[in-house]
Design an enzyme around this catalytic site. Sequence first.
Site, PDB file in Angstrom:
ATOM      1  N   ASN A   1       0.794  -1.223   0.000  1.00 60.83           N
ATOM      2  CA  ASN A   1       0.000   0.000   0.000  1.00 60.83           C
ATOM      3  C   ASN A   1       0.829   1.278   0.000  1.00 60.83           C
ATOM      4  O   ASN A   1       0.390   2.306  -0.525  1.00 60.83           O
ATOM      5  CB  ASN A   1      -0.915   0.003   1.242  1.00 60.83           C
ATOM      6  N   HIS A   2       2.022   1.250   0.599  1.00 59.69           N
ATOM      7  CA  HIS A   2       2.789   2.479   0.779  1.00 59.69           C
ATOM      8  C   HIS A   2       4.272   2.149   0.869  1.00 59.69           C
ATOM      9  O   HIS A   2       4.641   0.995   1.084  1.00 59.69           O
ATOM     10  CB  HIS A   2       2.351   3.187   2.073  1.00 59.69           C
TER      11      HIS A   2
ATOM     12  N   ASP B   1       1.257   6.708   0.407  1.00 65.29           N
ATOM     13  CA  ASP B   1       0.602   5.623  -0.329  1.00 65.29           C
ATOM     14  C   ASP B   1       1.051   5.602  -1.784  1.00 65.29           C
ATOM     15  O   ASP B   1       1.159   6.650  -2.424  1.00 65.29           O
ATOM     16  CB  ASP B   1      -0.922   5.812  -0.319  1.00 65.29           C
TER      17      ASP B   1
ATOM     18  N   LEU C   1      -5.610  -0.105  -1.026  1.00 63.50           N
ATOM     19  CA  LEU C   1      -4.742   0.131  -2.195  1.00 63.50           C
ATOM     20  C   LEU C   1      -5.241   1.255  -3.095  1.00 63.50           C
ATOM     21  O   LEU C   1      -4.454   2.059  -3.576  1.00 63.50           O
ATOM     22  CB  LEU C   1      -4.586  -1.161  -3.001  1.00 63.50           C
TER      23      LEU C   1
ATOM     24  N   ARG D   1       2.577 -12.409   3.474  1.00 68.01           N
ATOM     25  CA  ARG D   1       1.469 -11.835   4.236  1.00 68.01           C
ATOM     26  C   ARG D   1       1.282 -10.462   3.624  1.00 68.01           C
ATOM     27  O   ARG D   1       2.212  -9.650   3.645  1.00 68.01           O
ATOM     28  CB  ARG D   1       1.822 -11.761   5.716  1.00 68.01           C
TER      29      ARG D   1
ATOM     30  N   ASP E   1       0.196  -6.956   3.474  1.00 62.08           N
ATOM     31  CA  ASP E   1      -0.106  -5.946   4.492  1.00 62.08           C
ATOM     32  C   ASP E   1      -1.158  -4.951   4.003  1.00 62.08           C
ATOM     33  O   ASP E   1      -1.157  -4.560   2.831  1.00 62.08           O
ATOM     34  CB  ASP E   1       1.213  -5.181   4.772  1.00 62.08           C
TER      35      ASP E   1
ATOM     36  N   GLU F   1      -4.125  -9.276   4.963  1.00 57.98           N
ATOM     37  CA  GLU F   1      -4.458  -8.588   6.211  1.00 57.98           C
ATOM     38  C   GLU F   1      -5.582  -7.615   5.896  1.00 57.98           C
ATOM     39  O   GLU F   1      -5.359  -6.433   5.616  1.00 57.98           O
ATOM     40  CB  GLU F   1      -3.264  -7.836   6.786  1.00 57.98           C
TER      41      GLU F   1
HETATM   42  O1  TEU Z   1      -1.557  -2.830   9.869  1.00 66.88           O
HETATM   43  C1  TEU Z   1      -2.625  -2.443   8.998  1.00 66.88           C
HETATM   44  C2  TEU Z   1      -3.777  -1.849   9.696  1.00 66.88           C
HETATM   45  O2  TEU Z   1      -4.793  -1.560   9.102  1.00 66.88           O
HETATM   46  C3  TEU Z   1      -3.689  -1.606  11.154  1.00 66.88           C
HETATM   47  O3  TEU Z   1      -4.531  -0.537  11.532  1.00 66.88           O
HETATM   48  C4  TEU Z   1      -4.196  -2.842  11.844  1.00 66.88           C
HETATM   49  O4  TEU Z   1      -5.505  -3.102  11.371  1.00 66.88           O
HETATM   50  C5  TEU Z   1      -4.247  -2.527  13.290  1.00 66.88           C
HETATM   51  O5  TEU Z   1      -2.958  -2.096  13.630  1.00 66.88           O
HETATM   52  C6  TEU Z   1      -4.616  -3.747  14.093  1.00 66.88           C
HETATM   53  O6  TEU Z   1      -4.006  -4.900  13.616  1.00 66.88           O
HETATM   54  C7  TEU Z   1      -0.415  -3.185   9.099  1.00 66.88           C
HETATM   55  C8  TEU Z   1       0.699  -3.698  10.009  1.00 66.88           C
HETATM   56  O7  TEU Z   1       0.217  -4.840  10.717  1.00 66.88           O
HETATM   57  C9  TEU Z   1       1.108  -2.598  10.972  1.00 66.88           C
HETATM   58  O8  TEU Z   1       2.142  -3.065  11.837  1.00 66.88           O
HETATM   59  C10 TEU Z   1       1.631  -1.429  10.142  1.00 66.88           C
HETATM   60  O9  TEU Z   1       1.933  -0.353  11.022  1.00 66.88           O
HETATM   61  C11 TEU Z   1       0.564  -0.970   9.138  1.00 66.88           C
HETATM   62  O10 TEU Z   1       0.036  -2.058   8.368  1.00 66.88           O
HETATM   63  C12 TEU Z   1       1.184  -0.017   8.126  1.00 66.88           C
HETATM   64  O11 TEU Z   1       2.069  -0.727   7.307  1.00 66.88           O
END
Ligand code: TEU
Length: 549
Positions: free
Chosen positions: A104-105, A172, A207, A200, A202, A244
Site C-alpha cells: 500500500n505504501h 501511499d 490500495l 502476508r 499488508d 491482512e
Molecule cells: O496494519 C494495517 C492496519 O490496518 C492496522 O490498523 C491494523 O488493522 C491494526 O494495527 C490492528 O491490527 C499493518 C501492520 O500490521 C502494521 O504493523 C503497520 O503499522 C501498518 O500495516 C502499516 O504498514
Amino acid sequence: MLQAPAWYHEAVFYELAPRTFCDGNGDGIGDFKGLTQRLPYLAELGVSCLWLLPMYPSPLRDDGYDISDYRAIHPDLGSLAEFQVFLRDAHALGLRVIADLVLNHTSDQHPWFQAAREGPGHPYHDWYVWSDDPGRYAEARIIFTDTERSNWAWDDQARRYYWHRFFSSQPDLNYDHPPVQSEMLATLEHWLELGLDGFRVDAVPYLFERENTSCENLPETHAFLRRLRARLAERFPEALLLGEANQWPEDVLPYFGTPEAPELPMNFHFPLMPRLFLALAQQRRDPIAQVLTRTPPLPPGCQWATFLRNHDELTLEMVDEVERAAMWAAYAPEPRMRCNVGIRRRLWPLLEGDRRRVELLHALLLSLPGAPVLYYGDEIGMGDDIHRPDRHGVRLPMAWDDGRNFGFSAAPPSQLRVAMPGDPGPYHPLVANVAAARANPSSFWHWLRERLRLRAEHVTLRRGEFVLLAPENPAILAFLRTMAHEAVLVVANMSPVAQATALELSAHTGWRVVPLPGARPFPPFGDEPYPLTLGPYGHLWLQLLPPSR
Ligand code: TEU
Ligand code: CA
C-alpha cells in the site's frame, strides 16, 4: 476426488521479527544468522510455516513497514546470501517461510518518493497520490488516530499534499498508475524466484482511493488482487497470499474472491480475534458463537488464518461501541495500554498471567476452523512493556536462557538495538525463557507442543466439518469437528467458576469417547444428553469413535 488441500490450509504459522528473534553476529540486533541457528527450535516446537515481519531496507519509522527498497534485505539483518542460507535450512527442516509485503505504501525515504517530490513533471511523480486540495477522499477514516490528524500531508518540495493512510512518513503508492502495479507484481516474483513460499499482504483494503467512498475494499482493489493472483498462478501455484484485511466478516469474504475469479486464498480472521477475549471477559460463549455463525462458509480452496495476538495492537476497529467499551474495561484499564483503536499488550499480561485462560484460548485456536498463527514469545510466557512507544512494547527480544542478554545476543547489553524488558515479575526473561520452558515438563511450552502434535495427528482437527452446539449453559462453548472416521468434540468453559452441561449428540449414540490427550476413556454416548463438568476455564478435546472402530 477432492483436490488435496494446499500446504497452507493445514499449516501452523509462527509470526516472528528477525530483528528481535536472535542476534547471530553479536552486534545487538537480531538477524538471519541468528534466526538460522534457532530453526531447530522452531521445528521441535512443531510449527510449519514462519511469517517474517518486514525484512527490507527501511528507516524503521514503522518498524520496517516503511520500506525504502523492495528488492534487498535490511543490512541490520544480514546479507542476501545469509537470507538464502536461512531459507535453504528452513526448507531442509520442513519449515516454509512467508514474508510480510507492504504493497500500500513506501517509506518517504524510498528513492521513488524522493524523485516524486520533484513535482508533476517528474516521471515518478504519479507513483504516489498527490492533491492540491486536502479535502479529497474526506470519507476515509484515519487509522493511526494516536498520531495522525489527516490522511494528507504537505510536501514543501513538491508544493502539493500527498496521501498516507498510516504515518505521514508512509506515502501511499498510486495503484491507478500502471507502472506501480507492474513493479509490485515483479517484486512478488523476485522473492518467489528466490524460494520464498508466499507473503502476508499488508494493509490490503487501502490500495485504491475513490471520491465519496471510505477508500477501503474498493472494486478496483479486488480487481488488482485478481490480477495479482492470476499472475502468480502460472509460475507459482503453491505460493501463499495471506491477506491482512481488518474488516467486518461480510467485508473480509470478498478478499477470497470466487473459484472463477480467485483473490487471496487466506485472510486473517480479524472478526473472530477480539471476540475470543470478549467471551472470556463476559464469561459466555455468545461473542464467539455469534461471529462464527455470522461467518459464511469459505469458497473451496480458501482458509482462515486464526490468531490471538500479533505485533500490532489488539484491534478493536471492527467491534461495536458496546463491545469496545467492554474490552477497554476488561483489558486496558490504564490509558497507556491503549494504542489507536486497540490494546497494546501481549497475551500473557492481557490474561493476567493466568495459564488456565492462556491454555483455554490456545485449545480453541488449535481446534476452531482455520490455520492458527502463533506470535513469537507466547509459547514461553513473554511479557510486554507498555512504557515503550507505539506498539514496540509487544515486540521485545526473544529470551533463550538465563545468560547474557538472556541468550538473545552476545553484545554488551547497552548495545542492544531493542532493550530486553527490565521489569521484575512473572514475565521477566529470567523466568520466561526457552531453556526454562523446555526444562520444565509441566510448562505451557510442553503443553502447547503436545497440542500441536495432536493437531498434526488428527486430520479431523484440521479439516473436519465445523458443527456448533448450543448447550443450555451460556458459559459453555461446544462444537464438533467431524469426519467419517472420527469426530472431535471441543468443550470450553468461558467462566472462572466450574460449570456443568449436558450435550445433545444423538447422531453419535454408542460412539466411544477418548480424551485428547489422555487414554482414560469417558463413558460412551447413550441416548441421554451427555453430562460434563468443567473446572474454571476448563476445556476438553474428546475424540469420538464410531462403535465399529
Ligand atoms: O496494519 C494495517 C492496519 O490496518 C492496522 O490498523 C491494523 O488493522 C491494526 O494495527 C490492528 O491490527 C499493518 C501492520 O500490521 C502494521 O504493523 C503497520 O503499522 C501498518 O500495516 C502499516 O504498514
Ligand atoms: Ca546482528
